[in-house]
Design an enzyme around this catalytic site. Structure first.
Site, PDB file in Angstrom:
ATOM      1  N   GLY A  27       4.285   1.639  -0.710  1.00 27.30           N
ATOM      2  CA  GLY A  27       5.166   1.788  -1.865  1.00 27.30           C
ATOM      3  C   GLY A  27       4.405   1.899  -3.170  1.00 27.30           C
ATOM      4  O   GLY A  27       4.754   2.711  -4.037  1.00 27.30           O
TER       5      GLY A  27
ATOM      6  N   LEU B 121      -3.506   0.122   7.232  1.00 29.95           N
ATOM      7  CA  LEU B 121      -3.839   0.354   5.827  1.00 29.95           C
ATOM      8  C   LEU B 121      -3.939   1.851   5.592  1.00 29.95           C
ATOM      9  O   LEU B 121      -3.460   2.390   4.588  1.00 29.95           O
ATOM     10  CB  LEU B 121      -5.168  -0.327   5.493  1.00 29.95           C
ATOM     11  CG  LEU B 121      -5.191  -1.844   5.687  1.00 29.95           C
ATOM     12  CD1 LEU B 121      -6.561  -2.408   5.328  1.00 29.95           C
ATOM     13  CD2 LEU B 121      -4.119  -2.504   4.830  1.00 29.95           C
TER      14      LEU B 121
ATOM     15  N   ARG C 231      -6.049  -4.678  20.919  1.00 27.91           N
ATOM     16  CA  ARG C 231      -5.360  -5.939  20.654  1.00 27.91           C
ATOM     17  C   ARG C 231      -4.418  -6.383  21.745  1.00 27.91           C
ATOM     18  O   ARG C 231      -4.389  -7.547  22.100  1.00 27.91           O
ATOM     19  CB  ARG C 231      -4.575  -5.793  19.360  1.00 27.91           C
ATOM     20  CG  ARG C 231      -5.500  -5.652  18.203  1.00 27.91           C
ATOM     21  CD  ARG C 231      -4.745  -5.453  16.939  1.00 27.91           C
ATOM     22  NE  ARG C 231      -5.715  -5.478  15.856  1.00 27.91           N
ATOM     23  CZ  ARG C 231      -5.419  -5.203  14.603  1.00 27.91           C
ATOM     24  NH1 ARG C 231      -4.185  -4.876  14.271  1.00 27.91           N
ATOM     25  NH2 ARG C 231      -6.346  -5.263  13.688  1.00 27.91           N
TER      26      ARG C 231
ATOM     27  N   HIS D 235      -1.390 -10.197  17.660  1.00 31.96           N
ATOM     28  CA  HIS D 235      -2.820 -10.122  17.319  1.00 31.96           C
ATOM     29  C   HIS D 235      -3.595 -11.188  18.064  1.00 31.96           C
ATOM     30  O   HIS D 235      -3.198 -12.344  18.086  1.00 31.96           O
ATOM     31  CB  HIS D 235      -2.987 -10.308  15.809  1.00 31.96           C
ATOM     32  CG  HIS D 235      -4.328  -9.921  15.324  1.00 31.96           C
ATOM     33  ND1 HIS D 235      -5.443 -10.683  15.553  1.00 31.96           N
ATOM     34  CD2 HIS D 235      -4.751  -8.832  14.626  1.00 31.96           C
ATOM     35  CE1 HIS D 235      -6.490 -10.084  15.020  1.00 31.96           C
ATOM     36  NE2 HIS D 235      -6.096  -8.954  14.442  1.00 31.96           N
TER      37      HIS D 235
ATOM     38  N   LEU E 226       0.838  -1.198   0.000  1.00 26.38           N
ATOM     39  CA  LEU E 226       0.000   0.000   0.000  1.00 26.38           C
ATOM     40  C   LEU E 226       0.868   1.240   0.000  1.00 26.38           C
ATOM     41  O   LEU E 226       0.632   2.187  -0.752  1.00 26.38           O
ATOM     42  CB  LEU E 226      -0.911   0.003   1.222  1.00 26.38           C
ATOM     43  CG  LEU E 226      -2.020  -1.021   1.170  1.00 26.38           C
ATOM     44  CD1 LEU E 226      -2.902  -0.892   2.395  1.00 26.38           C
ATOM     45  CD2 LEU E 226      -2.857  -0.830  -0.088  1.00 26.38           C
TER      46      LEU E 226
ATOM     47  N   HIS F  84       2.104 -10.079  14.672  1.00 21.03           N
ATOM     48  CA  HIS F  84       1.284  -9.625  13.578  1.00 21.03           C
ATOM     49  C   HIS F  84       1.787  -8.352  12.919  1.00 21.03           C
ATOM     50  O   HIS F  84       1.719  -8.185  11.702  1.00 21.03           O
ATOM     51  CB  HIS F  84      -0.121  -9.402  14.138  1.00 21.03           C
ATOM     52  CG  HIS F  84      -1.062  -8.793  13.186  1.00 21.03           C
ATOM     53  ND1 HIS F  84      -1.348  -9.361  11.979  1.00 21.03           N
ATOM     54  CD2 HIS F  84      -1.783  -7.650  13.239  1.00 21.03           C
ATOM     55  CE1 HIS F  84      -2.219  -8.593  11.345  1.00 21.03           C
ATOM     56  NE2 HIS F  84      -2.469  -7.551  12.071  1.00 21.03           N
TER      57      HIS F  84
HETATM   58  C1  LIG Z   1      -2.881 -10.942   8.089  1.00 22.39           C
HETATM   59  C2  LIG Z   1      -2.853  -9.459   8.239  1.00 22.39           C
HETATM   60  C3  LIG Z   1      -4.035  -8.755   8.370  1.00 22.39           C
HETATM   61  C4  LIG Z   1      -4.041  -7.374   8.506  1.00 22.39           C
HETATM   62  N1  LIG Z   1      -5.226  -6.710   8.615  1.00 22.39           N
HETATM   63  C5  LIG Z   1      -5.234  -5.366   8.684  1.00 22.39           C
HETATM   64  C6  LIG Z   1      -6.454  -4.643   8.718  1.00 22.39           C
HETATM   65  O1  LIG Z   1      -7.533  -5.216   8.681  1.00 22.39           O
HETATM   66  N2  LIG Z   1      -6.405  -3.298   8.765  1.00 22.39           N
HETATM   67  C7  LIG Z   1      -5.234  -2.631   8.785  1.00 22.39           C
HETATM   68  O2  LIG Z   1      -5.251  -1.401   8.805  1.00 22.39           O
HETATM   69  N3  LIG Z   1      -4.058  -3.285   8.753  1.00 22.39           N
HETATM   70  C8  LIG Z   1      -4.028  -4.634   8.706  1.00 22.39           C
HETATM   71  N4  LIG Z   1      -2.829  -5.300   8.677  1.00 22.39           N
HETATM   72  C9  LIG Z   1      -1.590  -4.551   8.631  1.00 22.39           C
HETATM   73  C10 LIG Z   1      -1.324  -4.015   7.249  1.00 22.39           C
HETATM   74  O3  LIG Z   1      -1.794  -4.921   6.280  1.00 22.39           O
HETATM   75  C11 LIG Z   1       0.148  -3.810   6.962  1.00 22.39           C
HETATM   76  O4  LIG Z   1       0.737  -3.186   8.003  1.00 22.39           O
HETATM   77  C12 LIG Z   1       0.340  -2.924   5.768  1.00 22.39           C
HETATM   78  O5  LIG Z   1      -0.391  -3.421   4.690  1.00 22.39           O
HETATM   79  C13 LIG Z   1       1.783  -2.809   5.395  1.00 22.39           C
HETATM   80  O6  LIG Z   1       1.898  -2.172   4.134  1.00 22.39           O
HETATM   81  P1  LIG Z   1       3.300  -1.761   3.571  1.00 22.39           P
HETATM   82  O7  LIG Z   1       3.030  -1.139   2.265  1.00 22.39           O
HETATM   83  O8  LIG Z   1       3.999  -0.955   4.568  1.00 22.39           O
HETATM   84  O9  LIG Z   1       4.119  -3.110   3.426  1.00 22.39           O
HETATM   85  P2  LIG Z   1       3.842  -4.456   2.603  1.00 22.39           P
HETATM   86  O10 LIG Z   1       2.493  -4.501   2.045  1.00 22.39           O
HETATM   87  O11 LIG Z   1       4.271  -5.572   3.474  1.00 22.39           O
HETATM   88  O12 LIG Z   1       4.800  -4.350   1.378  1.00 22.39           O
HETATM   89  C14 LIG Z   1       6.156  -4.586   1.465  1.00 22.39           C
HETATM   90  C15 LIG Z   1       6.730  -4.480   0.093  1.00 22.39           C
HETATM   91  O13 LIG Z   1       8.118  -4.408   0.184  1.00 22.39           O
HETATM   92  C16 LIG Z   1       8.725  -5.332  -0.669  1.00 22.39           C
HETATM   93  N5  LIG Z   1       9.987  -5.702  -0.076  1.00 22.39           N
HETATM   94  C17 LIG Z   1      10.238  -6.069   1.202  1.00 22.39           C
HETATM   95  N6  LIG Z   1      11.536  -6.279   1.364  1.00 22.39           N
HETATM   96  C18 LIG Z   1      12.123  -6.032   0.193  1.00 22.39           C
HETATM   97  C19 LIG Z   1      13.463  -6.076  -0.265  1.00 22.39           C
HETATM   98  N7  LIG Z   1      14.463  -6.388   0.537  1.00 22.39           N
HETATM   99  N8  LIG Z   1      13.702  -5.786  -1.561  1.00 22.39           N
HETATM  100  C20 LIG Z   1      12.691  -5.454  -2.403  1.00 22.39           C
HETATM  101  N9  LIG Z   1      11.430  -5.387  -2.014  1.00 22.39           N
HETATM  102  C21 LIG Z   1      11.153  -5.671  -0.728  1.00 22.39           C
HETATM  103  C22 LIG Z   1       7.738  -6.428  -0.824  1.00 22.39           C
HETATM  104  O14 LIG Z   1       7.949  -7.086  -2.037  1.00 22.39           O
HETATM  105  C23 LIG Z   1       6.437  -5.659  -0.808  1.00 22.39           C
HETATM  106  O15 LIG Z   1       6.168  -5.191  -2.112  1.00 22.39           O
HETATM  107  C24 LIG Z   1      -2.817  -6.688   8.538  1.00 22.39           C
HETATM  108  C25 LIG Z   1      -1.632  -7.390   8.408  1.00 22.39           C
HETATM  109  C26 LIG Z   1      -1.631  -8.763   8.278  1.00 22.39           C
HETATM  110  C27 LIG Z   1      -0.338  -9.473   8.205  1.00 22.39           C
END
Ligand SMILES: Cc1cc2nc3c(=O)[nH]c(=O)nc-3n(C[C@H](O)[C@H](O)[C@H](O)COP(=O)(O)OP(=O)(O)OC[C@H]3O[C@@H](n4cnc5c(N)ncnc54)[C@H](O)[C@@H]3O)c2cc1C
Ligand code: HEM
Ligand code: HEM
Ligand code: SF4
Ligand code: F3S
Ligand code: FES
Lengths: 246, 221, 637
Positions: free
Chosen positions: C45, C441, C330, C266, C43, C401
């Site tokens: 990136g 999110l 939580r 969680h 989300l 979590h």
């Molecule tokens: C099961 C679950 C349920 C959830 N439910 C909710 C919810 O209902 N509501 C809510 O608000 N939040 C929820 N969360 C939390 C939320 O989903 C995450 O915190 C959030 O989506 C993280 O987004 P992000 O873009 O920071 O990272 P991510 O979506 O984890 O993206 C990480 C990105 O980085 C890339 N990446 C990582 N390391 C490297 C590397 N070394 N080199 C290149 N690329 C790399 C990956 O490929 C990926 O594209 C939930 C989380 C989980 C695990």
């Protein structure tokens, strides 16, 4: 339980591949299919052999990364189940299991069970979006979407982009995948402005990426882990006709 | 034009030409069943049909175009599909695809082969079994021609086989054209699947009934 | 060093608007001359790369999966918060701000949280415009529900797949930019090093996961949006590939790591079924809206749950927290579940589980409604456990979590290394010591769509585009270093597999640095982790070659980083001599077992500077001030 596996091994995109036989011993019925393979791999590593390469990430049926054809059916043929959600309790002691990669012209094998699914990306890039800009859009409630339409769009939007539909389709067609996106956006008011261009561009991109044409085998829906319905293909066809009349 | 090269566009053309062919088959069946009324039935019908040559030729050309498009796209789409799926699975289990759906090209080509033979036979009247003549009302005696030919067991069998191919082709073709035209939704999909089989079976049986009845000696000169 | 978060001064209500005006701009014609490297397509990136591309910057985006759409954001089930107040139940930007500060147990910056609450509304509008099929009522208006720890209904959702739909929205925006040529995507590409030139972030060194090629990409700024690190526990709800690697390698190049000990456990995950388990599956806590948590009153009661009569059940959350009941935050719900199990009243294999019972709700609204609300979750539960939750309670247990900690960033989401920006779960910013449901999110999209597009310009405007090229000595060195590091991993050729080490590390972390920590357990972890690390570098076995698709090598690098990071986490937890939010030190609790904060001594962000493996990291502090929400004991009674 103990199982005999026949797994497709191929060291690289151009290398020849073949099925190799492995024994999986003391498998617990509570294990997931991938955990069973993990264990086989642990043994292979200890023997100094190259472990079986397979795609996986979320292991909860949502990322669309896992992709194995098990006994001739992508994802193993349990209704609405990805490989990562398939549990060993669906198998019996002594079973022989064939594990192969997705096979289609548009999905070249990269190693063992890992294929290149970039073709699917190209289809979305061709038009699987509404061209809205970041910022400066209307209030969320300014565009009303009746529940029926929202639900229909959501049914289509459930597609996880795994490509099982292509792997299952006797024509290597990505129609189910393409139609799911077309139908989602066509059902919503936001998607109307670009509807005609979208359906043409996306189906053309599908062709260019080397996917086949749909001849309504419906094999895709049967293999789809999200149960995406072929009614969306009918919807795509309608959208296409509308576009032609424009 | 976009439609001529695109995947979905070509499919729609196949669907439309397929529908035209189905309409022809329905009309042809109705026309043919006049044979059950004896020489007066079918001979009158044939004469009536041929009474306006320009119209006959316009219709023939139109149908020729339709079937040509259908065949041309049928062949190219099938070749593309075969290329797109290398079919290299060591084990492949189909859950939904049927013998009929997987063999459209073969059933289609066999039907095409049949049509060529059939034209040669009854339209050009060039096969050895054909007896040409006029009936008592001075009309071409189609009744005699058909009954004589079908009296030959081999010819009748060939027809029955062709009808079986047509059945297979249409049992997938009918639900398929409905889907291609988008006249389908979640509820109709299974219904059309069954409906398609039933209709093609009826067509097959109706067509087969002609050689069958003749062979059984129920329809005689 | 005292760190400065560079938060705007003055009234909080206008802080973001004033700050935005003060930020420098990049001339539209110049934007395409700047190249921005965005690592991560979740989300945060995905939204960032799409928005920056749309603005006209030249963007390169990276992810380790084979498609941008598979980032772990896809797994979020429950929903996303926004202060829209559509249900007219008294919500406001201020209330969302207040709830988030309080939920985070007063360990987050006020200004950051305010901004998050403010832009939350734009996020919903943006997603709707993209065609995200949010739940609607029959008339077509957006539907809301209440979600873990909130007393208003402010959560927007798309069936049980909210994260997926939001990510697909961002992914579609990203795809549009790829088509337009402003964004170049590098999937199956893992970042393994940050290139720092003259103190500023100017590139990343990556490994092409298909060919094994190691190369550097240079840019004018680097954005990390690489998600969370709770896989340090081995078993967690995160995807198998989630790692601390990108963050950790940046940390080793100078970026400070803030609050690593703040992790969220969680409360509602499917309990572990055996040692073979590779990950845990979360059940959305929206289930707690209709499900009631209970444990048997009797110890070791192993009757079938349906046979345990009402009066022998302990609805412990309703009993302990009458006003929030089953919707308690939580950290509280998780600890309460652990307490029941530690007390010998757990259910299921090993007594590691509590019941989440829907029978009352099914009686009230009917099975059909429950099916409509949570159908896919019940289905998922059945697939994993083979149990039908319409007929008997689900079994639940807490699992790691989310990571509230992350790289330290200022108000502009910029780390202490100029030119290195960190977004989403990868940074530490808005959730303090505990995150409320449905707010991650929101943060990811806020950072990506509505923060970075403005703040990055402020940095770029001060730099000359294209100043560093790939033949720069630092780039070459970085490539050499990464190659050498990987070669070292390949050449150990020991006896144990990478997963074995990961599992062992996870055990140490879960038992010592998990839900309840004490000085003793933390010291134990700090002693044992370096030993395990030492063993890893002498006895790990990585098969295959570096110049090919090699999943063992990928994993080895990630576990190697966890083995260093875990120690820092334990150290941070040890130094923080208080309990707050997700960080619970058993020495610091109220008589009733609630977390006891120490605002006098620990009301700061703890940001660690890397000094070398096996060397003591240095702690820097950023004091936190609360001018709008008054420091108070968090109570959910
Ligand atoms: C099961 C679950 C349920 C959830 N439910 C909710 C919810 O209902 N509501 C809510 O608000 N939040 C929820 N969360 C939390 C939320 O989903 C995450 O915190 C959030 O989506 C993280 O987004 P992000 O873009 O920071 O990272 P991510 O979506 O984890 O993206 C990480 C990105 O980085 C890339 N990446 C990582 N390391 C490297 C590397 N070394 N080199 C290149 N690329 C790399 C990956 O490929 C990926 O594209 C939930 C989380 C989980 C695990
Ligand atoms: C038992 C079945 C059939 C009988 C008895 C039959 C009979 C005939 C006869 C008598 C003619 C010549 C009409 C004339 O020139 O006066 C004819 C023409 C034709 N038949 Fe059939 N037919 C049968 C089945 C079919 C089938 C299944 C097809 C197609 C799939 C078909 C396609 C045609 C065509 C295309 C012509 C040429 C029409 C024209 O002259 O324009 N027939 N048929
Ligand atoms: C009397 C003759 C024929 C009739 C009535 C007929 C009818 C149909 C119909 C209705 C369809 C379904 C179209 C769709 O899916 O939309 C179809 C498909 C097809 N037909 Fe025919 N057909 C006839 C002859 C032929 C012939 C001679 C061929 C030979 C090449 C052929 C090959 C095919 C093929 C390959 C398909 C599948 C195409 C696809 O779905 O991609 N058909 N036919
Ligand atoms: S339609 Fe189904 S099978 Fe095809 S990609 Fe989407 S989820 Fe996978
Ligand atoms: S299986 Fe293939 S042929 Fe069409 S209906 Fe599905 S894409
Ligand atoms: S691993 Fe994500 S869907 Fe199977």
């Amino acid at each position: 339980m103990n199982l005999t596996l026949h797994v497709w091994r191929q060291s690289g995109p151009k290398a020849p591949g073949k099925l190799e036989q492995y024994e999986a011993k003391n498998v617990s019925p509570d294990q997931s299919f991938l955990e069973m393979l993990d264990e086989v791999n642990e043994h292979l590593i200890k023997e100094g052999k190259d472990p079986i390469a397979f795609d996986h990430d979320c292991r909860e049926g949502i990322c669309g990364m896992c992709s194995q054809v098990i006994n001739g059916v992508p994802h193993g043929g349990r209704e609405r189940t990805t490989v990562c959600q398939l549990h060993m309790r669906s198998f019996n002691d002594g079973d022989t299991i064939y594990i192969e990669p997705w096979r289609a012209l548009a999905f070249p094998i990269q190693k063992d069970l890992i294929v290149d699914r970039n073709g699917l990306e190209k289809i979305i890039q061709a038009g699987g979006y509404t061209s809205c800009h970041t910022g400066g859009v209307a209030d969320g409630n300014a565009i009303l979407v009746p529940k029926i339409a929202a639900d229909y769009a959501m049914d289509a939007a459930e597609c996880i982009g795994c490509g099982a539909c292509v792997a299952a389709c006797p024509n290597g067609s990505a129609m189910l995948y393409t139609s799911a996106k077309v139908a989602q956006l066509a059902a919503l008011p936001q998607g109307q402005a670009e509807a005609a261009e979208r359906v043409c561009a996306m189906t053309e991109a599908m062709q260019e990426a080397g996917f086949g044409n749909c001849s309504n085998h419906y094999e895709c829906q049967a293999a789809c882990p999200k149960g995406i319905n072929v009614k969306f293909i009918a919807k795509l066809n309608r959208e296409y006709q509308k576009a032609l009349l424009k | 034009m976009r439609i001529l090269s695109s995947s979905v566009g070509r499919k729609i053309l196949m669907s439309i030409t397929g529908q035209l062919l189905i309409i022809f088959i329905l009309i042809h069946l109705i026309g043919n069943s006049t044979i059950f009324f004896g020489p007066n039935g079918i001979n009158a019908y044939a004469e009536h049909l041929h009474s306006l040559p320009p119209l006959v030729w316009a219709f023939r050309l139109f149908m020729l175009a339709a079937i040509s498009v259908h065949i041309a796209y049928g062949v190219t789409l099938t070749l593309e599909n075969k290329a797109a799926n290398p079919g290299a699975y060591a084990v492949k289990r189909n859950l939904k695809a049927s013998f009929a759906s997987e063999n459209m090209i073969w059933t289609g080509l066999l039907v095409a082969g049949f049509i060529l033979y059939h034209l040669l036979q009854f339209t050009i009247k060039g096969t050895p079994d054909i007896v040409v003549g006029l009936d008592s009302a001075n009309r071409p005696d189609v009744f005699r021609m058909v009954v004589t030919s079908f009296g030959n067991g081999l010819i009748s069998l060939a027809y029955m086989f062709a009808m079986l191919m047509l059945f297979l082709h249409l049992s997938h073709g009918i639900p398929s054209f409905l889907q291609t035209m988008g006249w389908n939704n979640e509820k109709t999909i299974p219904a059309f699947g069954t409906g398609g089989k039933v209709i093609s079976a009826i067509l097959m049986l109706a067509y087969i009934s002609i050689p069958a009845v003749i062979l059984a000696g129920l329809l005689k000169l | 060093m005292i760190l400065d978060g560079k938060c705007p001064k003055g009234p909080i209500q206008t802080s973001w608007d004033r700050h935005r005006f003060d930020l420098k701009l990049v001339n539209p014609a110049n934007k395409r001359k700047y190249k921005v490297l965005v690592v991560g397509t979740g989300l945060a990136g995905g939204a960032a790369a799409a928005s920056l591309g749309e603005l006209g910057y030249n963007v390169e985006a990276f992810c380790y999966q084979d498609s941008a759409r598979r980032a772990h954001s896809i797994a979020a089930q429950g929903g996303i918060n926004a202060a829209k107040n559509y249900p007219n139940d008294g919500d406001s930007i201020y209330r969302l701000f207040y709830d988030t500060i309080k939920g985070g147990d007063f360990r987050a910056r006020e200004a950051d949280v305010w901004r998050l609450a403010q832009v939350s509304n734009n996020i919903i509008d943006q997603c709707v415009a993209q065609g995200v099929p949010f739940a609607r009522d029959y008339a077509g208006y957006l539907d809301n529900r209440s979600f873990g720890g909130a007393q208003v209904s402010r959560t927007f959702y798309a069936r049980g797949q909210t994260g997926q739909q939001l990510l697909l929205g961002a992914y579609s925006a990203l795809s549009r930019q790829v088509k337009a040529g402003t964004v170049k995507l590098f999937a199956r590409t893992e970042m393994l090093d940050l290139v720092v030139v003259d103190g500023e972030a100017k590139g990343i060194t990556v490994r092409d996961l298909i060919t094994g090629e190691i190369r550097t990409h240079v840019g004018d700024a680097v954005v990390l949006a690489t998600g969370g690190y709770v896989n340090v526990f081995y078993l967690s709800t995160n995807a198998m590939g989630c790692s601390v690697t990108a963050n950790w390698r940046a940390h080793k190049k100078g970026a400070f790591f803030a609050n690593p000990c703040y992790t969220q456990i969680h409360p509602t995950c499917i309990p572990q079924s055996g040692d073979h388990q590779s990950k845990l599956t979360l059940m959305s806590e929206s289930l707690r809206n209709d499900g009631r948590c209970w444990a048997p009153k009797k110890k070791g009661d192993n009757r079938h749950p349906n046979d345990i009569p009402e009066e022998e059940r302990d609805y412990y959350l309703e009993r302990k927290y009458p006003s929030f009941g089953n919707l308690a935050p939580r950290d509280i719900a998780s600890r309460a579940a652990k307490e029941q199990c530690d007390d010998g009243r757990g259910v299921g294999p090993g007594g590691r589980g509590v019941n989440l019972d829907f029978s009352a709700a099914i009686k009230r609204v009917g099975e059909h409604t429950i099916r409509e609300r949570y159908g896919n979750l019940f289905e998922m539960y059945e697939k994993i456990t083979d149990e039908n939750a319409y007929k008997q309670p689900m079994r639940m247990y807490p699992a790691p979590h989310y990571s509230m900690g992350g790289l330290w960033v200022d108000y502009n989401c910029e780390s202490n290394v100029p030119g290195l920006f960190v977004l989403g779960e990868a940074n530490f910013s808005v959730h303090g010591a505990n995150r409320l449901g449905a707010s991650a999110l929101m943060q990811g999209l806020a950072d990506g769509y509505f923060v970075i597009p403005y703040t990055i310009a402020n940095y770029l405007a001060k730099t000359k585009p294209g100043a560093v090229t790939a033949d720069h000595a630092e780039c070459k060195k970085s490539v050499e270093d990464v190659k050498a590091y990987n070669n070292r991993l390949m050449n150990i050729n020991g006896k144990k597999t990478v997963s074995e080490f990961h599992r062992e590390l996870g055990k140490i972390m879960w038992e010592n640095v998990g839900m309840a920590r004490s000085e003793e357990t933390l010291k134990d972890a700090i002693k044992r982790i370096p030993v395990l690390r030492e063993e890893f570098w002498n006895n790990v076995k990585v098969t295959g070659k570096g110049e090919e698709l090699n999943q063992q090598l990928e994993n080895a690098g990630r576990v190697a980083d966890f083995l260093e990071f875990g120690e820092l986490m334990a150290k941070d937890a040890l130094h923080r001599n208080e309990s707050c939010g997700g960080h619970f030190r058993v020495e610091h609790q109220m008589p009733d077992g609630e977390a006891k904060r120490d605002d006098e001594n620990y009301c700061y962000v703890g940001a660690w500077e890397f000094k070398g493996v096996d060397k003591e990291p240095e702690l820097h502090k950023e004091p936190l001030t609360f001018e709008n929400v008054h420091l108070a004991v968090r109570s959910y009674k």
